[in-house]
Enzyme design. Structure first.
Site: not given
Ligand code: VGL
Ligand code: ZN
Length: 210
Positions: A14, A112, A157
Site C-alpha cells: 500500500d 484488496k 496492513c
Molecule cells: C490501511 C487502514 C485502512 C493500511 C489500509 O494500508 O495499513 N490501514 N486501510
C-alpha cells in the site's frame, strides 16, 4: 557477502498517495519508504505490490456510518472494525501508487478491500480471515517460500499480511525501517509484539543490503 534475495519475494504494501503526507489517511513520514523500497525491489526474484482499493460506499469509511467519527470502531459481522477517513477510492489519485515508487519493477499488483461490506488489511485474506485474495496461490505457483514485507502501514496492513503469511506456511521477514505506522492506541507496539511472537523476522534495510 550479500544475502541472496533471488529466491525471495518482496511484497510492498500500500505505498499509495492517501497513506503519504497530504493524503486522506496520511501515515507520518509515509513517503520515506519509497527510496529504500526502490533500492530493494531489483534484488528480489519476485516482486509484488498491493493496492488498497475501496469503492466509495466502503463500510470501513466513517462517512458511511451516520454520526460516526474517524478512528472510532464498530462491530461488523466479521469482528471489530476501525472506521477510517475515506481513502484509496478506486480510480482516484489517492489510490494511485506514490509517483516515485518503481511500479514497473512489479510482477504482480494485487488489489484488496474492493468489496463494500468487508475491509481487507492483509494481502492474503479479508478481515473475516476467510476470503482469500489469491496471493498465497500466486506465490506458491511461483515456487516462493520466503517473503519480505515493506510499506504502509506497519501496524495494520503490513502486520496483518505478515501474520497471515506465517499462518500460510511462508518464512517471513518485515523490513521495519522500510515501513511506517499509523500507531492508533498502541497498535504499533501490539503489532510488533504479535509479529515477534509469531516468528516474523524483524530486519532492517541494511541487513538486506549487507
Ligand atoms: C490501511 C487502514 C485502512 C493500511 C489500509 O494500508 O495499513 N490501514 N486501510
Ligand atoms: Zn483501507
Amino acid at each position: 557477502m550479500a544475502v541472496s534475495l533471488e529466491d525471495r519475494a518482496l511484497v510492498v504494501i500500500d505505498v499509495q498517495n492517501d497513506f503519504c503526507p497530504g493524503g486522506a489517511l496520511a501515515v507520518g513520514d509515509g513517503d520515506s519508504v519509497v527510496a529504500p523500497i526502490n533500492r530493494l525491489l531489483p534484488k528480489f526474484g519476485v516482486r509484488v505490490l498491493t493496492q488498497d482499493w475501496h469503492p466509495a460506499d466502503h463500510s470501513s469509511f466513517a462517512d458511511n456510518h451516520p454520526g460516526a467519527t474517524p478512528f472510532s470502531t464498530v462491530e461488523m459481522p466479521y469482528g471489530t472494525q476501525v472506521l477510517w477517513p475515506a481513502h484509496c477510492i478506486q480510480g482516484t489519485e489517492g489510490a494511485a501508487f506514490h509517483a516515485k515508487l518503481e511500479t514497473t519493477a512489479a510482477d504482480l499488483v494485487i488489489r484488496k478491500g474492493f468489496r463494500s461490506g468487508i475491509d481487507s488489511y492483509s494481502a492474503f485474506f479479508e478481515n473475516d480471515h476467510e476470503t482469500a485474495t489469491g496471493l498465497a496461490g500466486y506465490l506458491r505457483e511461483r515456487g516462493v517460500t520466503k517473503l519480505c514485507f515493506a510499506g504502509l502501514a506497519t501496524d495494520f496492513c503490513v502486520a496483518w499480511s505478515a501474520l497471515d503469511a506465517v499462518k500460510q506456511g511462508f518464512e517471513v521477514a518485515v523490513v521495519t525501517d522500510a515501513c511506517r505506522a499509523i500507531d492508533l492506541d498502541g497498535s504499533l507496539d501490539a503489532a510488533m509484539s504479535n509479529m515477534s511472537k509469531a516468528g516474523v523476522d524483524l530486519v532492517s534495510v541494511a541487513d538486506l543490503e549487507a
